[in-house]
Design a protein around this motif. Structure first.
Motif, mmCIF file in Angstrom:
data_model
loop_
_atom_site.group_PDB
_atom_site.id
_atom_site.type_symbol
_atom_site.label_atom_id
_atom_site.label_comp_id
_atom_site.label_asym_id
_atom_site.label_seq_id
_atom_site.Cartn_x
_atom_site.Cartn_y
_atom_site.Cartn_z
ATOM 1 N N THR A 1 0.745 -0.738 -0.047
ATOM 2 C CA THR A 1 0.599 0.081 -0.454
ATOM 3 C C THR A 1 1.104 0.925 0.370
ATOM 4 O O THR A 1 2.219 0.973 0.571
ATOM 5 N N SER B 1 0.956 5.783 -0.865
ATOM 6 C CA SER B 1 -0.134 6.896 -1.266
ATOM 7 C C SER B 1 -0.332 6.934 -2.361
ATOM 8 O O SER B 1 -1.261 7.963 -2.861
ATOM 9 N N THR B 2 1.016 7.222 -3.466
ATOM 10 C CA THR B 2 0.210 7.000 -4.972
ATOM 11 C C THR B 2 0.697 6.006 -5.221
ATOM 12 O O THR B 2 1.288 4.793 -5.002
ATOM 13 N N ALA C 1 -7.772 2.037 -5.465
ATOM 14 C CA ALA C 1 -7.385 3.622 -4.792
ATOM 15 C C ALA C 1 -8.620 3.720 -4.074
ATOM 16 O O ALA C 1 -9.669 3.327 -4.318
ATOM 17 N N GLY C 2 -8.383 4.304 -3.138
ATOM 18 C CA GLY C 2 -9.658 4.432 -2.251
ATOM 19 C C GLY C 2 -8.526 5.914 -1.441
ATOM 20 O O GLY C 2 -7.746 7.038 -1.943
ATOM 21 N N ASN C 3 -8.348 5.116 -0.011
ATOM 22 C CA ASN C 3 -7.556 5.892 0.572
ATOM 23 C C ASN C 3 -6.313 6.340 0.507
ATOM 24 O O ASN C 3 -5.367 6.928 0.250
ATOM 25 N N GLN C 4 -5.942 4.993 -0.093
ATOM 26 C CA GLN C 4 -4.806 4.700 -0.146
ATOM 27 C C GLN C 4 -4.728 3.776 -1.337
ATOM 28 O O GLN C 4 -5.186 2.932 -2.180
ATOM 29 N N ARG D 1 -3.573 0.783 -3.200
ATOM 30 C CA ARG D 1 -3.022 -0.981 -3.433
ATOM 31 C C ARG D 1 -3.137 -1.770 -4.768
ATOM 32 O O ARG D 1 -3.544 -1.710 -5.730
#
Length: 69
Positions: A28, A30-31, A57-60, A62
């Motif tokens: 996981t 952040s980008t 993609a969501g908050n992070q 994967r």
């Protein structure tokens, strides 16, 4: 003699298939770039190449990949 050759061939082919077994990993980040750099680092540590098999993609971010030896 024929049985011996058959057993030898089976043993060799079994060893080849186990040696080419690919390992899946997921990270996981952040980008997308962050996640892929983590995968690249893990592949380098394992002495392998990699192929990204998925990302979401969501908050992070994967990302999953298969390590190829």
């Amino acid at each position: 003699m024929k049985n011996f050759k058959s057993a030898l061939i089976i043993t060799v082919l079994s060893a080849v298939s186990f040696g080419s077994f690919a390992q899946s990993i997921s990270v996981t980040g952040s980008t997308l770039d962050d996640a892929e750099s983590q995968i690249a680092q893990k592949a380098k540590q394992a002495g392998a190449g990699y192929k990204v098999t998925g990302s979401s993609a969501g908050n992070q971010i994967r990302m999953t990949a298969t390590l190829l030896k």
